[in-house]
Motif scaffolding. Structure first.
Motif, PDB file in Angstrom:
ATOM      1  N   THR A 106      -2.624  -2.898  -6.624  1.00  0.00           N
ATOM      2  CA  THR A 106      -3.089  -1.518  -6.469  1.00  0.00           C
ATOM      3  C   THR A 106      -2.462  -0.623  -7.521  1.00  0.00           C
ATOM      4  OG1 THR A 106      -3.379  -1.795  -4.079  1.00  0.00           O
ATOM      5  CG2 THR A 106      -3.200   0.458  -4.890  1.00  0.00           C
ATOM      6  N   MET A 107      -1.163  -0.787  -7.770  1.00  0.00           N
ATOM      7  CA  MET A 107      -0.481   0.026  -8.775  1.00  0.00           C
ATOM      8  C   MET A 107      -1.034  -0.260 -10.169  1.00  0.00           C
ATOM      9  SD  MET A 107       1.832   2.408  -9.191  1.00  0.00           S
ATOM     10  CE  MET A 107       3.060   2.427  -7.885  1.00  0.00           C
ATOM     11  N   ASP A 108      -1.320  -1.522 -10.461  1.00  0.00           N
ATOM     12  CA  ASP A 108      -1.852  -1.886 -11.779  1.00  0.00           C
ATOM     13  C   ASP A 108      -3.192  -1.213 -12.055  1.00  0.00           C
ATOM     14  OD1 ASP A 108       0.343  -3.443 -12.307  1.00  0.00           O
ATOM     15  OD2 ASP A 108      -0.628  -5.348 -11.796  1.00  0.00           O
ATOM     16  N   GLY A 109      -3.906  -0.895 -10.990  1.00  0.00           N
ATOM     17  CA  GLY A 109      -5.205  -0.240 -11.156  1.00  0.00           C
ATOM     18  C   GLY A 109      -5.087   1.242 -11.450  1.00  0.00           C
ATOM     19  N   LEU A 110      -3.849   1.747 -11.507  1.00  0.00           N
ATOM     20  CA  LEU A 110      -3.624   3.179 -11.734  1.00  0.00           C
ATOM     21  C   LEU A 110      -2.839   3.446 -13.022  1.00  0.00           C
ATOM     22  CD1 LEU A 110      -2.654   4.120  -8.075  1.00  0.00           C
ATOM     23  CD2 LEU A 110      -4.790   4.707  -9.222  1.00  0.00           C
ATOM     24  N   LYS A 111      -2.972   2.550 -13.991  1.00  0.00           N
ATOM     25  CA  LYS A 111      -2.215   2.689 -15.234  1.00  0.00           C
ATOM     26  C   LYS A 111      -2.494   4.001 -15.958  1.00  0.00           C
ATOM     27  CE  LYS A 111      -1.525  -2.235 -16.136  1.00  0.00           C
ATOM     28  NZ  LYS A 111      -1.782  -3.372 -17.045  1.00  0.00           N
ATOM     29  N   ALA A 112      -3.700   4.513 -15.796  1.00  0.00           N
ATOM     30  CA  ALA A 112      -4.058   5.766 -16.462  1.00  0.00           C
ATOM     31  C   ALA A 112      -3.499   6.982 -15.728  1.00  0.00           C
ATOM     32  CB  ALA A 112      -5.581   5.890 -16.563  1.00  0.00           C
ATOM     33  N   ASP A 113      -3.059   6.770 -14.501  1.00  0.00           N
ATOM     34  CA  ASP A 113      -2.602   7.895 -13.675  1.00  0.00           C
ATOM     35  C   ASP A 113      -1.098   7.902 -13.398  1.00  0.00           C
ATOM     36  OD1 ASP A 113      -5.419   8.885 -12.754  1.00  0.00           O
ATOM     37  OD2 ASP A 113      -5.418   6.740 -12.341  1.00  0.00           O
ATOM     38  N   ALA A 114      -0.453   6.760 -13.591  1.00  0.00           N
ATOM     39  CA  ALA A 114       0.959   6.651 -13.227  1.00  0.00           C
ATOM     40  C   ALA A 114       1.822   6.177 -14.394  1.00  0.00           C
ATOM     41  CB  ALA A 114       1.115   5.683 -12.053  1.00  0.00           C
ATOM     42  N   GLY A 115       3.112   6.439 -14.274  1.00  0.00           N
ATOM     43  CA  GLY A 115       4.054   5.989 -15.280  1.00  0.00           C
ATOM     44  C   GLY A 115       4.356   4.502 -15.093  1.00  0.00           C
ATOM     45  N   THR A 116       5.324   3.989 -15.825  1.00  0.00           N
ATOM     46  CA  THR A 116       5.697   2.581 -15.715  1.00  0.00           C
ATOM     47  C   THR A 116       6.332   2.319 -14.353  1.00  0.00           C
ATOM     48  OG1 THR A 116       6.088   2.485 -18.094  1.00  0.00           O
ATOM     49  CG2 THR A 116       7.030   0.715 -16.751  1.00  0.00           C
ATOM     50  N   PRO A 117       5.765   1.400 -13.567  1.00  0.00           N
ATOM     51  CA  PRO A 117       6.300   1.154 -12.219  1.00  0.00           C
ATOM     52  C   PRO A 117       7.542   0.276 -12.203  1.00  0.00           C
ATOM     53  CG  PRO A 117       4.412  -0.256 -12.616  1.00  0.00           C
ATOM     54  CD  PRO A 117       4.531   0.642 -13.824  1.00  0.00           C
ATOM     55  N   THR A 118       8.334   0.456 -11.149  1.00  0.00           N
ATOM     56  CA  THR A 118       9.527  -0.354 -10.919  1.00  0.00           C
ATOM     57  C   THR A 118       9.460  -0.908  -9.500  1.00  0.00           C
ATOM     58  OG1 THR A 118      10.875   1.046 -12.369  1.00  0.00           O
ATOM     59  CG2 THR A 118      12.043  -0.344 -10.803  1.00  0.00           C
ATOM     60  N   VAL A 119       9.594  -2.205  -9.337  1.00  0.00           N
ATOM     61  CA  VAL A 119       9.572  -2.804  -8.003  1.00  0.00           C
ATOM     62  C   VAL A 119      10.896  -2.462  -7.311  1.00  0.00           C
ATOM     63  CG1 VAL A 119       9.517  -4.952  -6.677  1.00  0.00           C
ATOM     64  CG2 VAL A 119       8.004  -4.663  -8.644  1.00  0.00           C
ATOM     65  N   ILE A 120      10.812  -1.842  -6.140  1.00  0.00           N
ATOM     66  CA  ILE A 120      12.018  -1.393  -5.434  1.00  0.00           C
ATOM     67  C   ILE A 120      12.359  -2.251  -4.221  1.00  0.00           C
ATOM     68  CG2 ILE A 120      11.687   0.991  -6.174  1.00  0.00           C
ATOM     69  CD1 ILE A 120      10.737   1.446  -3.146  1.00  0.00           C
ATOM     70  N   ALA A 121      11.407  -3.080  -3.773  1.00  0.00           N
ATOM     71  CA  ALA A 121      11.661  -3.909  -2.585  1.00  0.00           C
ATOM     72  C   ALA A 121      10.590  -4.973  -2.442  1.00  0.00           C
ATOM     73  CB  ALA A 121      11.695  -3.040  -1.331  1.00  0.00           C
ATOM     74  N   LYS A 122      10.874  -5.943  -1.574  1.00  0.00           N
ATOM     75  CA  LYS A 122       9.887  -6.975  -1.259  1.00  0.00           C
ATOM     76  C   LYS A 122       9.850  -7.175   0.249  1.00  0.00           C
ATOM     77  CE  LYS A 122      10.035  -9.369  -5.701  1.00  0.00           C
ATOM     78  NZ  LYS A 122      10.247 -10.648  -6.429  1.00  0.00           N
ATOM     79  N   ASN A 123       8.792  -7.841   0.714  1.00  0.00           N
ATOM     80  CA  ASN A 123       8.583  -7.996   2.150  1.00  0.00           C
ATOM     81  C   ASN A 123       7.850  -9.299   2.420  1.00  0.00           C
ATOM     82  OD1 ASN A 123       8.718  -7.165   4.840  1.00  0.00           O
ATOM     83  ND2 ASN A 123       7.796  -5.171   4.449  1.00  0.00           N
ATOM     84  N   ARG A 124       7.812  -9.709   3.672  1.00  0.00           N
ATOM     85  CA  ARG A 124       7.083 -10.914   4.063  1.00  0.00           C
ATOM     86  C   ARG A 124       6.306 -10.663   5.352  1.00  0.00           C
ATOM     87  NH1 ARG A 124       8.462 -15.628   1.341  1.00  0.00           N
ATOM     88  NH2 ARG A 124      10.273 -15.447  -0.039  1.00  0.00           N
ATOM     89  N   LEU A 125       5.372 -11.539   5.640  1.00  0.00           N
ATOM     90  CA  LEU A 125       4.551 -11.389   6.834  1.00  0.00           C
ATOM     91  C   LEU A 125       5.160 -12.095   8.039  1.00  0.00           C
ATOM     92  CD1 LEU A 125       0.941 -12.094   5.455  1.00  0.00           C
ATOM     93  CD2 LEU A 125       2.126  -9.901   5.625  1.00  0.00           C
ATOM     94  N   VAL A 126       4.825 -11.572   9.219  1.00  0.00           N
ATOM     95  CA  VAL A 126       5.132 -12.240  10.487  1.00  0.00           C
ATOM     96  C   VAL A 126       3.902 -12.088  11.377  1.00  0.00           C
ATOM     97  CG1 VAL A 126       7.615 -11.814  10.382  1.00  0.00           C
ATOM     98  CG2 VAL A 126       6.121 -10.155  11.542  1.00  0.00           C
ATOM     99  N   ILE A 127       3.872 -12.856  12.451  1.00  0.00           N
ATOM    100  CA  ILE A 127       2.804 -12.706  13.440  1.00  0.00           C
ATOM    101  C   ILE A 127       3.351 -11.828  14.559  1.00  0.00           C
ATOM    102  CG2 ILE A 127       1.256 -13.866  15.051  1.00  0.00           C
ATOM    103  CD1 ILE A 127       1.726 -16.443  13.375  1.00  0.00           C
ATOM    104  N   ALA A 128       2.754 -10.670  14.744  1.00  0.00           N
ATOM    105  CA  ALA A 128       3.169  -9.771  15.827  1.00  0.00           C
ATOM    106  C   ALA A 128       2.412 -10.158  17.087  1.00  0.00           C
ATOM    107  CB  ALA A 128       2.868  -8.325  15.451  1.00  0.00           C
TER     108      ALA A 128
END
Length: 265
Positions: A106-128
């Motif tokens: 999603t961020m890559d699709g906004l290169k014309a609108d946003a500055g250079t992105p920095t990954v600040i965290a990661k996550n994983r899935l669980v079954i709720a």
């Protein structure tokens, strides 16, 4: 004639003095107003609007409070929604200063609108699942049971895309009873008992431990969600926005994120 001159001069002096008094008073009043205006201007805060993925709702509220305490001249206002909704807002010119999505696509699709992105965290899935896991769900394969009411996020939503990825990889077909616009909506369906299970981020399940249980998904079957942050080019507070985005990678901010269950970038 000489006797009349002195009284006339004295009278003129009195009139002049009388006229000067109100003028002096006006001058003092203006000075006070000026000082007051200066204090107001000096105490004004820079307000930042940060668009952030729904899964960051709880942790960012905490992080924002810490940031404001450290940066007395800045107030941070958050707007939470699915990453795809946030991207649409940016493209439509919504006034904002920074953006944090739950995926790099999603961020890559906004290169014309946003500055250079920095990954600040990661996550994983669980079954709720419902509290106590009443349907005895042990893994992804159980979600294929047609008797289960499973809810997923829509495919255009990052968590929905990750969910499809892990299910497809295991060749598991699931017919969801609904497809939601963001991860919090999926979690809510399970919390309210409107669904038996749903795929959410580990951190979201952790915010509702009194109402849902989380069934872990093995790393080999899971997907890693990355959270990039970037300033927006339309920001009217570019320096303050850049400072906030940079702060998200500091040890203090990382401690808050990881304390909420997010993984290191």
């Amino acid at each position: 004639m000489s006797q009349l001159v002195a009284p006339r001069r004295a009278a003129a002096a009195l009139v002049t003095a009388a006229l000067l008094v109100p003028l002096a008073a006006c001058g003092n009043g203006d000075s006070k107003k000026s000082e007051g205006a200066g204090k107001t201007a000096g105490s004004a805060k820079t307000e930042l609007t940060v668009l952030a993925a729904s899964s960051l709702t709880d942790v960012f509220k905490k992080a924002g409070a810490v940031y404001e305490k450290e940066h007395q001249g800045t107030k941070v206002n958050f707007s939470f929604a699915g990453s795809q909704e946030l991207a649409a807002q940016v493209k439509q010119g919504a006034p904002a200063d920074a953006l944090v999505t739950a995926d790099t696509k999603t961020m890559d699709g906004l290169k014309a609108d946003a500055g250079t992105p920095t990954v600040i965290a990661k996550n994983r899935l669980v079954i709720a699942t419902g509290e106590g896991n009443p349907k005895k769900i042990n893994g992804l394969k159980d979600l294929a049971d047609s008797k289960l009411k499973v809810v997923l996020a829509a495919s255009e939503v990052p968590v929905g895309r990750y969910g499809k990825q892990v299910l497809d990889a295991q060749k598991i077909k699931v017919k969801p009873v609904s497809q939601e616009p963001n991860v919090r909506a999926v979690l809510s369906k399970v919390e309210l008992g409107e669904a038996d299970a749903g795929l959410v981020y580990r951190t979201d399940a952790a915010t509702a431990t009194k109402k849902v249980d989380a069934v872990e998904i093995p790393d080999a079957q899971n997907a890693v969600a990355s959270y990039p942050a970037a300033t927006l080019k339309t920001s009217k507070n570019a320096a303050a926005a850049a400072a906030f985005v940079k702060w998200l990678s500091t040890p203090e901010a990382q401690k808050i994120l990881q304390g909420a269950g997010f993984q290191k970038p």
